[in-house]
Design an enzyme around this catalytic site. Structure first.
Site, PDB file in Angstrom:
ATOM      1  N   ASN A 252       0.878  -1.162   0.000  1.00 28.63           N
ATOM      2  CA  ASN A 252       0.000   0.000   0.000  1.00 28.63           C
ATOM      3  C   ASN A 252       0.923   1.222   0.000  1.00 28.63           C
ATOM      4  O   ASN A 252       1.432   1.616   1.046  1.00 28.63           O
ATOM      5  CB  ASN A 252      -0.887  -0.044   1.250  1.00 28.63           C
ATOM      6  CG  ASN A 252      -1.868   1.118   1.305  1.00 28.63           C
ATOM      7  OD1 ASN A 252      -1.827   2.026   0.471  1.00 28.63           O
ATOM      8  ND2 ASN A 252      -2.731   1.095   2.290  1.00 28.63           N
TER       9      ASN A 252
ATOM     10  N   ARG B 189      -2.447  -2.092  -3.515  1.00 27.00           N
ATOM     11  CA  ARG B 189      -3.690  -1.351  -3.305  1.00 27.00           C
ATOM     12  C   ARG B 189      -3.635  -0.097  -4.177  1.00 27.00           C
ATOM     13  O   ARG B 189      -2.672   0.670  -4.108  1.00 27.00           O
ATOM     14  CB  ARG B 189      -3.804  -0.928  -1.846  1.00 27.00           C
ATOM     15  CG  ARG B 189      -5.026  -0.083  -1.642  1.00 27.00           C
ATOM     16  CD  ARG B 189      -5.031   0.559  -0.285  1.00 27.00           C
ATOM     17  NE  ARG B 189      -6.276   1.299  -0.119  1.00 27.00           N
ATOM     18  CZ  ARG B 189      -6.381   2.408   0.580  1.00 27.00           C
ATOM     19  NH1 ARG B 189      -5.334   2.922   1.183  1.00 27.00           N
ATOM     20  NH2 ARG B 189      -7.538   3.007   0.685  1.00 27.00           N
TER      21      ARG B 189
ATOM     22  N   HIS C 244     -18.032   0.861   7.888  1.00 30.41           N
ATOM     23  CA  HIS C 244     -16.580   0.905   8.078  1.00 30.41           C
ATOM     24  C   HIS C 244     -16.279   2.265   8.710  1.00 30.41           C
ATOM     25  O   HIS C 244     -16.359   3.297   8.048  1.00 30.41           O
ATOM     26  CB  HIS C 244     -15.891   0.748   6.715  1.00 30.41           C
ATOM     27  CG  HIS C 244     -14.402   0.902   6.735  1.00 30.41           C
ATOM     28  ND1 HIS C 244     -13.531  -0.117   6.397  1.00 30.41           N
ATOM     29  CD2 HIS C 244     -13.606   1.946   7.066  1.00 30.41           C
ATOM     30  CE1 HIS C 244     -12.289   0.299   6.517  1.00 30.41           C
ATOM     31  NE2 HIS C 244     -12.308   1.555   6.912  1.00 30.41           N
TER      32      HIS C 244
ATOM     33  N   ARG D 277     -12.600  14.568   7.771  1.00 32.78           N
ATOM     34  CA  ARG D 277     -13.523  14.891   6.674  1.00 32.78           C
ATOM     35  C   ARG D 277     -14.954  14.921   7.209  1.00 32.78           C
ATOM     36  O   ARG D 277     -15.342  14.038   7.975  1.00 32.78           O
ATOM     37  CB  ARG D 277     -13.433  13.812   5.587  1.00 32.78           C
ATOM     38  CG  ARG D 277     -12.127  13.813   4.842  1.00 32.78           C
ATOM     39  CD  ARG D 277     -11.973  12.575   3.980  1.00 32.78           C
ATOM     40  NE  ARG D 277     -11.097  11.597   4.603  1.00 32.78           N
ATOM     41  CZ  ARG D 277     -10.900  10.357   4.151  1.00 32.78           C
ATOM     42  NH1 ARG D 277     -11.502   9.942   3.064  1.00 32.78           N
ATOM     43  NH2 ARG D 277     -10.091   9.528   4.776  1.00 32.78           N
TER      44      ARG D 277
ATOM     45  N   GLY E  47     -11.212   0.821  12.940  1.00 36.08           N
ATOM     46  CA  GLY E  47     -10.791   1.258  14.280  1.00 36.08           C
ATOM     47  C   GLY E  47     -11.908   1.623  15.245  1.00 36.08           C
ATOM     48  O   GLY E  47     -11.986   1.084  16.350  1.00 36.08           O
TER      49      GLY E  47
ATOM     50  N   GLU F  34     -14.769  -1.286  15.382  1.00 32.62           N
ATOM     51  CA  GLU F  34     -14.357  -2.505  16.075  1.00 32.62           C
ATOM     52  C   GLU F  34     -14.181  -2.292  17.574  1.00 32.62           C
ATOM     53  O   GLU F  34     -14.111  -3.259  18.331  1.00 32.62           O
ATOM     54  CB  GLU F  34     -13.018  -3.009  15.492  1.00 32.62           C
ATOM     55  CG  GLU F  34     -13.141  -3.535  14.079  1.00 32.62           C
ATOM     56  CD  GLU F  34     -11.788  -3.723  13.394  1.00 32.62           C
ATOM     57  OE1 GLU F  34     -10.767  -3.901  14.101  1.00 32.62           O
ATOM     58  OE2 GLU F  34     -11.754  -3.686  12.148  1.00 32.62           O
TER      59      GLU F  34
HETATM   60  P1  ADP Z   1      -7.595   4.210   9.189  1.00 33.27           P
HETATM   61  O1  ADP Z   1      -8.773   4.699   8.411  1.00 33.27           O
HETATM   62  O2  ADP Z   1      -6.499   5.215   9.302  1.00 33.27           O
HETATM   63  O3  ADP Z   1      -7.160   2.822   8.845  1.00 33.27           O
HETATM   64  P2  ADP Z   1      -8.464   3.011  11.670  1.00 33.27           P
HETATM   65  O4  ADP Z   1      -9.422   2.039  11.109  1.00 33.27           O
HETATM   66  O5  ADP Z   1      -7.213   2.511  12.266  1.00 33.27           O
HETATM   67  O6  ADP Z   1      -8.171   4.186  10.675  1.00 33.27           O
HETATM   68  O7  ADP Z   1      -9.271   3.838  12.812  1.00 33.27           O
HETATM   69  C1  ADP Z   1      -8.680   4.876  13.512  1.00 33.27           C
HETATM   70  C2  ADP Z   1      -9.690   5.359  14.540  1.00 33.27           C
HETATM   71  O8  ADP Z   1     -10.016   4.254  15.409  1.00 33.27           O
HETATM   72  C3  ADP Z   1      -9.191   6.482  15.458  1.00 33.27           C
HETATM   73  O9  ADP Z   1     -10.197   7.460  15.613  1.00 33.27           O
HETATM   74  C4  ADP Z   1      -8.951   5.754  16.771  1.00 33.27           C
HETATM   75  O10 ADP Z   1      -9.141   6.624  17.863  1.00 33.27           O
HETATM   76  C5  ADP Z   1     -10.031   4.700  16.739  1.00 33.27           C
HETATM   77  N1  ADP Z   1      -9.712   3.633  17.673  1.00 33.27           N
HETATM   78  C6  ADP Z   1      -8.667   2.786  17.667  1.00 33.27           C
HETATM   79  N2  ADP Z   1      -8.669   2.013  18.759  1.00 33.27           N
HETATM   80  C7  ADP Z   1      -9.739   2.387  19.492  1.00 33.27           C
HETATM   81  C8  ADP Z   1     -10.289   1.987  20.735  1.00 33.27           C
HETATM   82  N3  ADP Z   1      -9.723   1.044  21.465  1.00 33.27           N
HETATM   83  N4  ADP Z   1     -11.419   2.627  21.166  1.00 33.27           N
HETATM   84  C9  ADP Z   1     -12.012   3.576  20.417  1.00 33.27           C
HETATM   85  N5  ADP Z   1     -11.537   4.006  19.256  1.00 33.27           N
HETATM   86  C10 ADP Z   1     -10.420   3.421  18.784  1.00 33.27           C
END
Ligand code: ADP
Length: 399
Positions: A10, A91, A208, A241, A330, A333
C-alpha cells in the site's frame, strides 16, 4: 519456508506499508512501514514474530523504499528467496469505471491508472510510484492491482449517477465511485460465513468507521450503494472529513469569506470531521472527553452517530430489508457505545442489542452483538484488507 504468499503493498506519496500474507489462510508472516519518503529523515519499521526492527534512514524515493523493504526481509526474515511469492498485490485507490476486478498490471493498465490521477490526485500518484518500484525490485513476480473502487462497480446507475449536467458526467467522469471496496468485500463475505448462510442470500449494511469512514449496502455479495462518491469526502463523518454537506457551501464561502477552491478542498479533507468539531481526530480522546462532560465531544459523538443512523436506515430501505448490520475498522471494532447509539435507533426493525456481547466485542474480536431473538443481526467483523488483497491477487495469477 516454501509456503505460498503474496507481498501486499500500500504505497502512498510519502510512505509504503507492506505485509507478507498467505492468500488462503490470511496468516501474516511479516509486515512493515517505510515512512517519510522524500523527507530529511525517514524510517523503516519491520515486524516479524512479534518483534519490530527499526531503522532511521534517508529514503529519497519509492525505489529506495523498495530496496529497504527487501533489505529488511533479508536481515530479519522471512527470506524472500525461500518464499513461494506468487504475486505482489498493490492497493490502488481509484480505478474509475475502468476496473471492476483485480487486474494484472501491464503497461496499458499503468497508463489507465495514470489517466485516473485527476480523480484521485492525492492517492493514485503514490500508488503508481509503488508499482513501478516493486516491478524493478521483483521483476519476475506478477504484479496485481486491487482497486478500492472496484467492489462498487456493481452499483446500479440510479445509485451511481449524480443529477448534474450531462457535460460534467460525460466529459469529466463525474459520478459516484465509492471507496474502501476491499474492506467492504471482505467484511460482507465474512459475515455471511459467520452467519452460516450463502453470501448470495444475505443483505448487509457494512459500516466501516475508522479514520476514513464509509457505509455500503451489499445485496448478495454485490455492492448496490455506498456513502462515498466521486471522492472519499462524501458520506459519513470521519477523522478530518465532514462527509455530506450542502453543495451550496463552496459558493457561499467564496462569496462571504473570499475562500478559494484550494482553501475549501484543504479544509474539507484535512480540517473537518472530528477534528473540526473537537480539535482532535482520535475517537478514544473524544470518548474520554465526553465522559468528563465536554460538550464539544458530546456534540461530535451525536453528529457521528446521527449520520451513521441515517445511512444505516437509508441503506436498509435501498436493500428492501436487511439481514445484518456490520461494524468494522478502528472505531467500529472498538467503540461499543457508538454501536449501541446506532443500533438502539434501529430497534424498529426488530433489532435487539445484546449489551454484554456488545461491550465484550472489542480489540480485534469477531462476533454477533444482537440477541438470539433479534430479527436483524448486528456483528463486529475486524476488517482485513491485506488478506483480501492477497486473496484477490493470488486468484488473478492462478486463475
Ligand atoms: P484508518 O482509516 O487510518 O485505517 P483506523 O481504522 O485505524 O483508521 O481507525 C482509527 C480510529 O479508530 C481512530 O479514531 C482511533 O481513535 C479509533 N480507535 C482505535 N482504537 C480504538 C479503541 N480502542 N477505542 C475507540 N476508538 C479506537
Amino acid at each position: 519456508m516454501s509456503t505460498r504468499s503474496v507481498l501486499v503493498i500500500n504505497a502512498g506519496s510519502s510512505s509504503v506499508k507492506y505485509q507478507l500474507v498467505h492468500p488462503d489462510t490470511g496468516e501474516s508472516y511479516a509486515k512493515g512501514l517505510i515512512e517519510r519518503i522524500g523527507l530529511p529523515r525517514g524510517a523503516v519499521h519491520h515486524t516479524v514474530g512479534g518483534t519490530t526492527h527499526q531503522l532511521t534512514v534517508v529514503v529519497p524515493d519509492h525505489a529506495a523504499a523498495m530496496s529497504l523493504l527487501t533489505q529488511a526481509f533479508a536481515e530479519h526474515g522471512p527470506d524472500l528467496s525461500e518464499v513461494d511469492l506468487v504475486a505482489v498485490g498493490h492497493r490502488v485507490v481509484h480505478g474509475g469505471a475502468d476496473f471492476a476486478d483485480p487486474t494484472l498490471i501491464t503497461p496499458a493498465v499503468l497508463t489507465t491508472v495514470e489517466q485516473l490521477v485527476p480523480l484521485a490526485p492525492l492517492h493514485n500518484p503514490g500508488n503508481l510510484q509503488g508499482i513501478v518500484a516493486a516491478q524493478e525490485s521483483f521483476p519476475d513476480v506478477p504484479q496485481v492491482a486491487i482497486f478500492d473502487t472496484a467492489f462498487h462497480q456493481t452499483m446500479p446507475p440510479e445509485a451511481s449517477t449524480y443529477a448534474v449536467p450531462a457535460a460534467w458526467r460525460n466529459q469529466y467522469r463525474v459520478r459516484r465511485y465509492g471507496f474502501h471496496g476491499t474492506s467492504h468485500a471482505y467484511v460482507s463475505r465474512r459475515v455471511a460465513e459467520l452467519m452460516g448462510r450463502p453470501v448470495e442470500e444475505v443483505r448487509t449494511v457494512v459500516l466501516h468507521v475508522g479514520n476514513g469512514a464509509s457505509a455500503t449496502a451489499v445485496d448478495g455479495g454485490r455492492s448496490v450503494d455506498t456513502s462515498m462518491g466521486l471522492t472519499p469526502l462524501e458520506g459519513l463523518v470521519m477523522g478530518t472529513r465532514g462527509g455530506d454537506l450542502d453543495p451550496g457551501l463552496p459558493g457561499h464561502l467564496a462569496r462571504v469569506a473570499g475562500m478559494t477552491i484550494e482553501d475549501y478542498d484543504r479544509a474539507l479533507s484535512k480540517e473537518s470531521g472530528l477534528l473540526g468539531l473537537t480539535g482532535s481526530t482520535d475517537f478514544r480522546e473524544l470518548h474520554a472527553r465526553r465522559d468528563a462532560g465536554d460538550t464539544d465531544a458530546e456534540l461530535a459523538f451525536g453528529v457521528v452517530g446521527h449520520r451513521l443512523i441515517r445511512y444505516a436506515g437509508a441503506f436498509a430501505a435501498v436493500l428492501g430489508g436487511v439481514d445484518a448490520i456490520v461494524f468494522t475498522a478502528g472505531v467500529g471494532e472498538n467503540n461499543p457505545e457508538l454501536r449501541a447509539r446506532v443500533l438502539d435507533r434501529l430497534g424498529f426493525l426488530g433489532l435487539r442489542v445484546d449489551a454484554g456481547a456488545n461491550e465484550a466485542t472489542v480489540r480485534g474480536a469477531e462476533g454477533r452483538i444482537t440477541t438470539e431473538d433479534s430479527a436483524v443481526q448486528a456483528w463486529v467483523v475486524p476488517t482485513n484488507e491485506e488478506w483480501e488483497i492477497a486473496r484477490q491477487a493470488a486468484d488473478v495469477v492462478e486463475r
